[in-house]
Scaffold this motif. Structure first.
Motif, PDB file in Angstrom:
ATOM      1  N   UNK A  44       0.807  -1.223   0.000  1.00 18.46           N
ATOM      2  CA  UNK A  44       0.000   0.000   0.000  1.00 18.46           C
ATOM      3  C   UNK A  44       0.845   1.280   0.000  1.00 18.46           C
ATOM      4  N   UNK A  46       2.579   2.642   2.410  1.00 18.69           N
ATOM      5  CA  UNK A  46       2.119   3.349   3.614  1.00 18.69           C
ATOM      6  C   UNK A  46       2.961   4.585   3.914  1.00 18.69           C
ATOM      7  N   UNK A  47       2.307   5.529   4.558  1.00 18.50           N
ATOM      8  CA  UNK A  47       3.041   6.695   5.035  1.00 18.50           C
ATOM      9  C   UNK A  47       3.827   6.306   6.287  1.00 18.50           C
ATOM     10  N   UNK A 105       0.628  -3.538   7.370  1.00 21.04           N
ATOM     11  CA  UNK A 105      -0.790  -3.247   7.610  1.00 21.04           C
ATOM     12  C   UNK A 105      -1.697  -4.305   6.987  1.00 21.04           C
ATOM     13  N   UNK A 108      -2.511  -6.744   9.473  1.00 21.82           N
ATOM     14  CA  UNK A 108      -3.647  -6.289  10.283  1.00 21.82           C
ATOM     15  C   UNK A 108      -4.953  -6.445   9.510  1.00 21.82           C
TER      16      UNK A 108
ATOM     17  N   UNK B 348      -6.380   0.192   9.480  1.00 18.74           N
ATOM     18  CA  UNK B 348      -5.216  -0.704   9.537  1.00 18.74           C
ATOM     19  C   UNK B 348      -3.916   0.098   9.658  1.00 18.74           C
ATOM     20  N   UNK B 349      -4.043   1.399   9.819  1.00 16.20           N
ATOM     21  CA  UNK B 349      -2.912   2.271  10.132  1.00 16.20           C
ATOM     22  C   UNK B 349      -1.886   2.383   9.008  1.00 16.20           C
ATOM     23  N   UNK B 350      -2.341   2.376   7.791  1.00 14.51           N
ATOM     24  CA  UNK B 350      -1.406   2.518   6.672  1.00 14.51           C
ATOM     25  C   UNK B 350      -0.956   3.961   6.510  1.00 14.51           C
ATOM     26  N   UNK B 351      -1.793   4.902   6.983  1.00 13.34           N
ATOM     27  CA  UNK B 351      -1.391   6.305   6.914  1.00 13.34           C
ATOM     28  C   UNK B 351      -1.567   6.968   5.567  1.00 13.34           C
ATOM     29  N   UNK B 352      -2.227   6.288   4.648  1.00  6.61           N
ATOM     30  CA  UNK B 352      -2.384   6.914   3.333  1.00  6.61           C
ATOM     31  C   UNK B 352      -3.281   8.138   3.390  1.00  6.61           C
ATOM     32  N   UNK B 354      -3.413  10.171   5.814  1.00  5.23           N
ATOM     33  CA  UNK B 354      -2.585  11.240   6.363  1.00  5.23           C
ATOM     34  C   UNK B 354      -1.687  11.838   5.280  1.00  5.23           C
ATOM     35  N   UNK B 391      -7.457   2.129   1.762  1.00  2.00           N
ATOM     36  CA  UNK B 391      -7.605   0.805   1.156  1.00  2.00           C
ATOM     37  C   UNK B 391      -8.712  -0.045   1.787  1.00  2.00           C
TER      38      UNK B 391
END
Lengths: 444, 434
Positions: A44, A46-47, A105, A108, B348-352, B354, B391
């Motif tokens: 993904x 991710x940030x 993630x 998760x 799920x804390x991917x941060x996208x 943000x 997502x």
């Protein structure tokens, strides 16, 4: 005479040679290009990615996966190797299920993380197959640094120092460089001659002179090294082995697991290696699992790991434990050895059940015996001589910051140094960070 | 189970799913198999005038755009109209229609822009017993260079003229297929209507280059080092097609003109969306080319189930149902105030969200310790970008502020009344609220 799994004693060739060879093939075969693209698609990006935070070497995982996904695995490899010069080996041996992939993630979200370890291997394999070394040395600094121990910490440190323009002498006690990568990793995790190929590739940066057969405290000493060099890094690992301290420990076929694993790694033909019919392993870490699994793969009929505390305390990861169970290894917890029984060679081992109150481990009255014609001790390693003059903390070399010991000009990292978690990847990070600190100190 | 039977300008089919005029409908063999698979109708691949058939290139005809896992998102083609002899196609059409009288069979046509050519071919088509004709004013490649296809579709006067000829020389229902390669889709639709068209179908494919080969520096698909623009279709074009369908459906000039919707229909849901925006039937090509004829079974079962769940018993109840809700920007309610809400249990804390908000929007999401992402209501303009990049379905939603509460971003009370740009004080053209 042909042997079988049922042959008593410690004998080679319990399984046909081709079966043994296939048992020791790559435990997790490399991804092909299509598989890699499918796997990479799942990331993904991710940030401030949790996987990156979980990686002891802080590899920019989302970036390297995106570089794979966009058809530039060599760029991906550069991203990896810039942080972790042993990214190839780490891709094979890292317990990713408790590092990057645990943090993913998608673990998760779906219980199925992106296959970061296998993608890392895909990228690094691609670059190494090209025979390209992507880094170059800075202008010579004229500084000389001694790195002792050519394991993950020492190799990582030496490479980074060479990159910064320093001249490095890399000492190692064993005949070949690589440390546990060469002598310790389970054979099915690092097949072929990968450890040596990786070292050769790493050394291609230049500026590193390797001196094998040079043990600290035997052939070289710290004072001498300090005199001849501007800085010293110690990455000597833990060469000593803890004793069981039980009656009968001296009997034949009672072996240190690390020695057996080293022999196994060095054997081109595993079918000549003798292994017991009934193998007992004492310990609860990765070494215990590695020796147990490999005994099973060599054809031992019964392999039992006995650990003195509860399963949740085993330092072998859950994934490794499951791998052991899936190969047919039995794990007995909460039992400690009392004595080794046998006439000359080990025949049985007597154990007592233990009780872990949290405050301490107590030995109960109930005992049992396990048949054993081979007993492996895997209860931890210890620092061996040569570090005299350095403060010791909890049986390891005391360090502060990026591996600074109590002696000026001497750094330490990897398993021999305080802190860390006995992982290859952590040793690499410590070696790298110490090199940066050495560089900053020398150039100040 | 809902009745999917469709009556589109008098053309009956057991369901609204038709195969569009394209390679899948080029011959009897395919069309029979399509009907057997369950397709309600077929628009036969475009026939040309009598005489030597067109020729196609002998290199690649298709280019593609892929999404994750190589999912085909967009396809382009440089194939021309049928390259089989006219009499073969006519014979096959007749044979198929005789054996499948309950299915729709429409014949797509493209002949030179003169009355005689159209008159001639119409007579032939009428003989086959086909249900209707579709005038191909859409193909953007090859034939357009010869004054046909989109070359006609881009000039409303030509559309009107040819449509009039067709209606004059044939009793068959006439669908005019429109090209999207035009500034305002309403103009060709109006022209078709003036010419007497019974319906329009849209969209035909969009001018496109799918990729450039960075080794040979040639566009894809490449023919001997060269490439040309092809017609783009597939899921990627659906939003463009939906808008064009809606524009025709809601325009006072063309409102009520039957529409056969085309453009990226891949699932029952896509079809229902086209229908809700006014399409009385839908035409499919890329989904069939990607997955085979069987996809129609999911379209049939999905549409039926959805209609049952909604208590809808006929497709007519679906057609056009969303049209009244398509409006101009100026009429959107500025007092409809929403804020993004992040469901922490689903996150799920991917941060996208943000990264998207912080880097490219309004800095309205906080990243708190433990990777807990929270919306800052005093910054959130409700742009929806976080929802779009998340997502996980339904993890981030847009929640309306209750009228009477205060929007922390503006400090103003959210009004109950609907208020749009036409009444806004910043609008120099504003009219007083009534």
């Amino acid at each position: 005479m042909t042997n079988s799994q049922l042959t008593p004693g410690v004998v080679p060739g319990r399984l046909p040679a081709d079966v043994i060879a296939s048992n020791f093939a790559d435990v997790e075969p490399p991804l092909d290009q299509h598989e890699a693209l499918v796997a990479a698609d799942r990331c993904y990006f991710c940030h401030d990615a949790p996987c990156m935070t979980a990686c002891p070497t802080t590899i920019d995982i989302p970036l390297f996966i995106r570089q794979i996904a966009t058809g530039t695995p060599e760029a991906a490899a550069r991203t990896i190797l810039g942080q972790n010069i042993l990214g190839g080996m780490c891709a094979r041996v890292c317990p990713t299920e408790q590092l990057c992939e645990e943090a993913c993630v998608r673990e998760a979200a779906e219980g199925k993380p992106v296959e970061i370890g296998r993608l890392q291997r895909y990228a690094t394999d691609r670059m190494m197959a090209r025979g390209v070394h992507p880094f170059t040395r800075a202008a010579p600094t004229g500084k000389r640094v001694a790195v002792v121990g050519a394991g993950p910490a020492g190799l990582s440190c030496a490479h980074r120092l060479a990159m910064k323009g320093h001249d490095v002498t890399l000492y190692d006690a064993r005949p070949k460089p690589g440390g546990l990568n060469e002598y310790g990793i389970a054979a099915y995790k690092s097949t072929g001659n990968f450890a040596q190929e990786e070292v050769a590739w790493l050394l291609a940066i230049g500026g590193i002179v390797v001196k094998n057969g040079m043990a600290l405290g035997r052939d070289i000493d710290l004072d001498m090294l300090r005199e001849e060099h501007d800085a010293v890094f110690l990455g000597v690992g833990l060469a000593g082995v803890n004793a069981l301290r039980v009656e009968g420990e001296e009997k034949e076929e009672v072996t240190n697991a690390v020695d057996y694993i080293a022999t196994l790694r060095q054997a081109d033909d595993k079918s000549v290696l003798p292994v017991g019919r009934d193998v007992v392993v004492i310990g609860g870490g990765m070494t215990a699992v590695d020796v147990a699994v490999q005994s099973k793969l060599l054809g031992a009929e019964n392999v039992t790991i006995v650990y003195r505390r509860g399963q949740e305390r085993m330092s072998a990861s859950r994934y490794e434990q499951e791998h052991a169970l899936s190969t047919g290894v039995r794990i007995i917890c909460n039992a400690a050895p009392l004595r080794v029984i046998g006439n000359g060679a080990v025949r049985e081992v007597e154990f007592a059940y233990t009780h872990d109150s949290g405050g301490g481990l107590s030995i109960g009255n109930e005992t049992f015996r396990l048949k054993a014609d081979q007993l492996f001790k895997a209860i931890g390693q210890t620092l061996e001589g040569g570090a005299e003059g350095l403060a010791i903390e909890g049986s390891k070399i005391a360090v502060t910051g990026a591996g600074r010991t109590t002696l000026a000009g001497v750094w330490a990292g990897g398993d021999c140094a305080q802190g860390g978690n006995d992982l290859t990847v952590t040793a690499v990070a410590e070696g790298r960070d110490a090199a940066e600190d050495i560089h900053a100190t020398l150039m100040a | 189970m809902a009745n999917l039977a469709t009556n589109f300008i008098g053309i009956k089919s057991p369901n609204p799913f038709w195969l569009a005029s394209a390679p899948p409908t080029d011959k009897e063999y395919n069309v029979r198999r399509a009907y057997e698979a369950g397709w309600g109708g077929v628009v036969w691949k475009t026939l040309g005038a009598e005489g030597p058939p067109v020729v196609n290139v002998n290199g690649p005809r298709y280019g593609a755009v892929w999404g994750a896992d190589r999912r085909l998102l967009g396809l382009n083609n440089i194939e021309l109209i049928t390259d089989r002899p006219l009499e073969v196609n006519l014979r096959e059409i007749k044979s198929v229609k005789r054996d499948y009288p309950d299915r729709a069979l429409i014949v797509s046509l493209m002949v030179p822009c003169d009355e005689e050519s159209w008159k001639a071919i119409l007579a032939h088509v009428e003989d086959t017993g086909a249900d209707g004709v579709e005038l191909n004013f859409g193909c953007p490649h090859g034939m357009a260079e010869r004054g046909m296809g989109s070359a006609v579709g881009q000039v409303p006067e030509y559309i009107e003229m040819v449509t009039r000829w067709v209606k004059q020389h044939s009793r068959m229902p006439c669908i005019v297929k429109l090209t999207p390669n035009i500034t305002d889709i309403r103009k060709p639709a109006e022209a078709a209507k003036r010419g007497g068209a019974d319906a329009v179908s849209l969209i035909n494919t969009i001018n496109s280059i799918t990729a450039v080969n960075l080794d040979t520096f040639s566009p894809e698909p490449m023919i001997d080092g060269k490439g040309t623009h092809g017609g783009y279709c597939g899921p990627a074009v659906k939003p463009i097609a939906l808008n064009m369908v809606a524009e025709i459906a809601r325009s006072p000039e063309t409102h009520g003109l039957p529409i056969s919707g085309i453009g990226g229909v891949t699932t029952w849901r896509d079809a229902a969306e086209f229908m809700a925006l006014g399409a009385g039937s839908v035409q499919v090509c890329t989904a069939a080319m990607t997955y085979g004829f069987k996809v129609v079974q999911e379209m049939i079962s999905g549409l039926s189930q959805w209609m049952d769940e909604k208590g809808i018993t006929s497709v007519d109840e679906v057609v056009g149902r969303a049209v009244p809700n398509v409006t101009d920007w100026q009429y959107l309610n500025l007092n409809y105030v929403t804020k993004a809400r992040i469901d922490q249990d689903l996150c799920i804390k991917c941060g996208r969200c943000y990264a998207a908000c912080e880097d490219t929007s309004h800095q309205a999401i906080a990243m708190n310790p433990g990777r807990v992402f929270e919306v800052k209501d005093d910054e959130c303009v409700a742009c929806n970008l976080c929802v779009n990049v998340c997502p996980v379905e339904d993890c981030i939603t847009m929640e309306r502020l209750i009228p009477g509460s205060v929007d922390p971003r503006t400090g103003r009370v959210v009004e109950v009344a609907v208020a749009d740009w036409t009444q806004h004080p910043n609008n120099p053209m504003a009219r007083a609220a009534e």
